[in-house]
Design a protein around this motif. Structure first.
Motif, PDB file in Angstrom:
ATOM      1  N   PRO A 289     -97.921  -9.302  -4.711  1.00 50.20           N
ATOM      2  CA  PRO A 289     -96.493  -9.643  -4.614  1.00 50.20           C
ATOM      3  C   PRO A 289     -95.689  -8.477  -4.032  1.00 50.20           C
ATOM      4  N   PRO A 290     -94.531  -8.767  -3.460  1.00 52.88           N
ATOM      5  CA  PRO A 290     -93.703  -7.700  -2.887  1.00 52.88           C
ATOM      6  C   PRO A 290     -93.397  -6.578  -3.877  1.00 52.88           C
ATOM      7  N   GLU A 291     -93.242  -6.926  -5.159  1.00 53.53           N
ATOM      8  CA  GLU A 291     -92.957  -5.899  -6.168  1.00 53.53           C
ATOM      9  C   GLU A 291     -94.083  -4.872  -6.244  1.00 53.53           C
ATOM     10  N   ALA A 292     -95.337  -5.325  -6.143  1.00 58.42           N
ATOM     11  CA  ALA A 292     -96.480  -4.414  -6.193  1.00 58.42           C
ATOM     12  C   ALA A 292     -96.543  -3.551  -4.938  1.00 58.42           C
TER      13      ALA A 292
ATOM     14  N   PRO B 116     -84.243  -7.649   3.111  1.00 56.45           N
ATOM     15  CA  PRO B 116     -83.068  -7.182   2.368  1.00 56.45           C
ATOM     16  C   PRO B 116     -83.161  -7.412   0.861  1.00 56.45           C
ATOM     17  N   VAL B 117     -83.983  -8.346   0.418  1.00 52.86           N
ATOM     18  CA  VAL B 117     -84.067  -8.621  -1.021  1.00 52.86           C
ATOM     19  C   VAL B 117     -84.772  -7.487  -1.758  1.00 52.86           C
ATOM     20  N   TYR B 118     -85.933  -7.066  -1.290  1.00 59.94           N
ATOM     21  CA  TYR B 118     -86.684  -5.998  -1.966  1.00 59.94           C
ATOM     22  C   TYR B 118     -86.371  -4.629  -1.366  1.00 59.94           C
TER      23      TYR B 118
ATOM     24  N   VAL C 118     -76.506  -7.503  -1.698  1.00 58.29           N
ATOM     25  CA  VAL C 118     -77.236  -8.245  -2.720  1.00 58.29           C
ATOM     26  C   VAL C 118     -78.719  -7.930  -2.554  1.00 58.29           C
ATOM     27  N   ALA C 119     -79.287  -7.265  -3.524  1.00 58.32           N
ATOM     28  CA  ALA C 119     -80.707  -6.912  -3.488  1.00 58.32           C
ATOM     29  C   ALA C 119     -81.229  -6.899  -4.909  1.00 58.32           C
ATOM     30  N   GLU C 120     -82.559  -6.957  -5.025  1.00 61.79           N
ATOM     31  CA  GLU C 120     -83.168  -6.853  -6.347  1.00 61.79           C
ATOM     32  C   GLU C 120     -82.792  -5.502  -6.941  1.00 61.79           C
ATOM     33  N   PRO C 121     -82.511  -5.454  -8.244  1.00 60.04           N
ATOM     34  CA  PRO C 121     -82.204  -4.160  -8.848  1.00 60.04           C
ATOM     35  C   PRO C 121     -83.430  -3.256  -8.786  1.00 60.04           C
ATOM     36  N   ALA C 122     -83.185  -1.966  -8.670  1.00 60.43           N
ATOM     37  CA  ALA C 122     -84.289  -1.011  -8.573  1.00 60.43           C
ATOM     38  C   ALA C 122     -85.041  -0.953  -9.896  1.00 60.43           C
ATOM     39  N   PRO C 123     -86.352  -1.179  -9.854  1.00 58.64           N
ATOM     40  CA  PRO C 123     -87.145  -1.032 -11.074  1.00 58.64           C
ATOM     41  C   PRO C 123     -87.321   0.451 -11.387  1.00 58.64           C
ATOM     42  N   PRO C 124     -87.854   0.770 -12.561  1.00 57.61           N
ATOM     43  CA  PRO C 124     -88.069   2.181 -12.871  1.00 57.61           C
ATOM     44  C   PRO C 124     -88.991   2.823 -11.836  1.00 57.61           C
ATOM     45  N   VAL C 125     -88.849   4.125 -11.661  1.00 52.78           N
ATOM     46  CA  VAL C 125     -89.678   4.849 -10.704  1.00 52.78           C
ATOM     47  C   VAL C 125     -91.132   4.766 -11.154  1.00 52.78           C
ATOM     48  N   PRO C 126     -92.028   4.290 -10.262  1.00 54.48           N
ATOM     49  CA  PRO C 126     -93.438   4.188 -10.653  1.00 54.48           C
ATOM     50  C   PRO C 126     -94.082   5.570 -10.715  1.00 54.48           C
ATOM     51  N   GLU C 127     -95.249   5.620 -11.324  1.00 49.99           N
ATOM     52  CA  GLU C 127     -95.983   6.872 -11.357  1.00 49.99           C
ATOM     53  C   GLU C 127     -96.352   7.250  -9.939  1.00 49.99           C
ATOM     54  N   ARG C 128     -96.272   8.519  -9.666  1.00 50.37           N
ATOM     55  CA  ARG C 128     -96.596   9.010  -8.323  1.00 50.37           C
ATOM     56  C   ARG C 128     -98.097   8.928  -8.113  1.00 50.37           C
ATOM     57  N   ALA C 129     -98.487   8.463  -6.934  1.00 44.73           N
ATOM     58  CA  ALA C 129     -99.905   8.451  -6.585  1.00 44.73           C
ATOM     59  C   ALA C 129    -100.407   9.888  -6.603  1.00 44.73           C
TER      60      ALA C 129
ATOM     61  N   ASN D 278    -103.287 -13.284   6.984  1.00 47.46           N
ATOM     62  CA  ASN D 278    -101.851 -13.199   7.203  1.00 47.46           C
ATOM     63  C   ASN D 278    -101.030 -13.340   5.924  1.00 47.46           C
ATOM     64  N   GLY D 279    -101.668 -13.571   4.782  1.00 50.12           N
ATOM     65  CA  GLY D 279    -100.928 -13.665   3.528  1.00 50.12           C
ATOM     66  C   GLY D 279    -100.287 -12.341   3.149  1.00 50.12           C
ATOM     67  N   CYS D 280    -101.020 -11.251   3.289  1.00 48.39           N
ATOM     68  CA  CYS D 280    -100.485  -9.926   2.953  1.00 48.39           C
ATOM     69  C   CYS D 280     -99.348  -9.533   3.894  1.00 48.39           C
ATOM     70  N   GLU D 281     -99.446  -9.937   5.165  1.00 50.13           N
ATOM     71  CA  GLU D 281     -98.388  -9.607   6.116  1.00 50.13           C
ATOM     72  C   GLU D 281     -97.076 -10.280   5.733  1.00 50.13           C
ATOM     73  N   ILE D 282     -97.166 -11.496   5.232  1.00 53.86           N
ATOM     74  CA  ILE D 282     -95.956 -12.193   4.795  1.00 53.86           C
ATOM     75  C   ILE D 282     -95.305 -11.434   3.639  1.00 53.86           C
ATOM     76  N   GLU D 283     -96.117 -10.945   2.711  1.00 58.34           N
ATOM     77  CA  GLU D 283     -95.581 -10.197   1.568  1.00 58.34           C
ATOM     78  C   GLU D 283     -95.062  -8.823   1.984  1.00 58.34           C
ATOM     79  N   ILE D 284     -95.686  -8.193   2.979  1.00 63.18           N
ATOM     80  CA  ILE D 284     -95.153  -6.929   3.507  1.00 63.18           C
ATOM     81  C   ILE D 284     -93.779  -7.178   4.113  1.00 63.18           C
ATOM     82  N   GLY D 285     -93.661  -8.281   4.854  1.00 66.55           N
ATOM     83  CA  GLY D 285     -92.358  -8.642   5.419  1.00 66.55           C
ATOM     84  C   GLY D 285     -91.306  -8.804   4.342  1.00 66.55           C
ATOM     85  N   GLN D 286     -91.692  -9.396   3.214  1.00 60.50           N
ATOM     86  CA  GLN D 286     -90.750  -9.548   2.107  1.00 60.50           C
ATOM     87  C   GLN D 286     -90.388  -8.201   1.482  1.00 60.50           C
ATOM     88  N   ALA D 287     -91.366  -7.303   1.378  1.00 57.73           N
ATOM     89  CA  ALA D 287     -91.102  -5.978   0.803  1.00 57.73           C
ATOM     90  C   ALA D 287     -90.073  -5.212   1.636  1.00 57.73           C
ATOM     91  N   PHE D 288     -90.072  -5.439   2.956  1.00 57.68           N
ATOM     92  CA  PHE D 288     -89.122  -4.764   3.837  1.00 57.68           C
ATOM     93  C   PHE D 288     -87.871  -5.605   4.092  1.00 57.68           C
TER      94      PHE D 288
END
Length: 160
Positions: free
Chosen positions: A146-149, A59-61, A13-24, A47-57
């Protein structure tokens, strides 16, 4: 056996993959593709950004499914993800971390504080934004982003 059966029936169970973003863009980004090893550096954040990095890694994202992996040493890193404004105590440590990473080394300034010191601008212990100490390739806005970004920015590096 009821719980194991349910896990097997449910599957991943994970968030569905969004479209491929533009390459940096940039020469260094072109040389890193498919799999990106990331070293996180907290240069003085709240520590706010660290919490969101943890979310990005989490199982959900699950940014690892796009070939992005956290590593423990800058010597193994293709990219540095830097959070927070650079404090006086962390300025040399950030430079040394960047110098220890193999080339090309990409730098992601994650969050408003890393980009322009955010709410800490002008603070006594704040030396400046990340771009004043190491070259920045990608900026991710938000306080915290946000983790999506975060996932989109890291996918832009891996190209996946």
């Amino acid at each position: 056996m009821g719980l194991i059966d349910k896990i097997c029936r449910t599957g991943r169970v994970a968030e569905p993959a969004p479209p491929v973003p533009e390459r940096a863009e940039g020469e260094a980004v072109e040389r890193v593709s498919g799999s990106v090893q990331v070293r996180h550096v907290d240069a003085g954040s709240c520590n706010g950004c660290e919490i969101e990095i943890g979310q990005a890694f989490s199982p959900v994202y699950d940014v690892e499914r796009y070939g992005v992996r956290l590593v423990a040493s800058p010597r193994h890193a293709d990219a540095l993800v830097v959070t927070g404004p650079v404090t006086r105590n962390m300025a040399d440590a950030l430079r040394k971390t960047y110098e220890a990473a193999p080339r090309p080394c990409l730098v992601v300034a994650l969050g408003d504080c890393a980009r322009d010191c955010g709410m800490f601008a002008g603070g006594h212990g704040v030396a400046g934004p990340v771009s004043e100490f190491v070259p920045v390739d990608v900026e991710v806005p938000g306080c915290p982003p946000p983790p999506e970004a975060i996932v989109a920015a890291l996918r832009g590096l891996s190209g996946r």
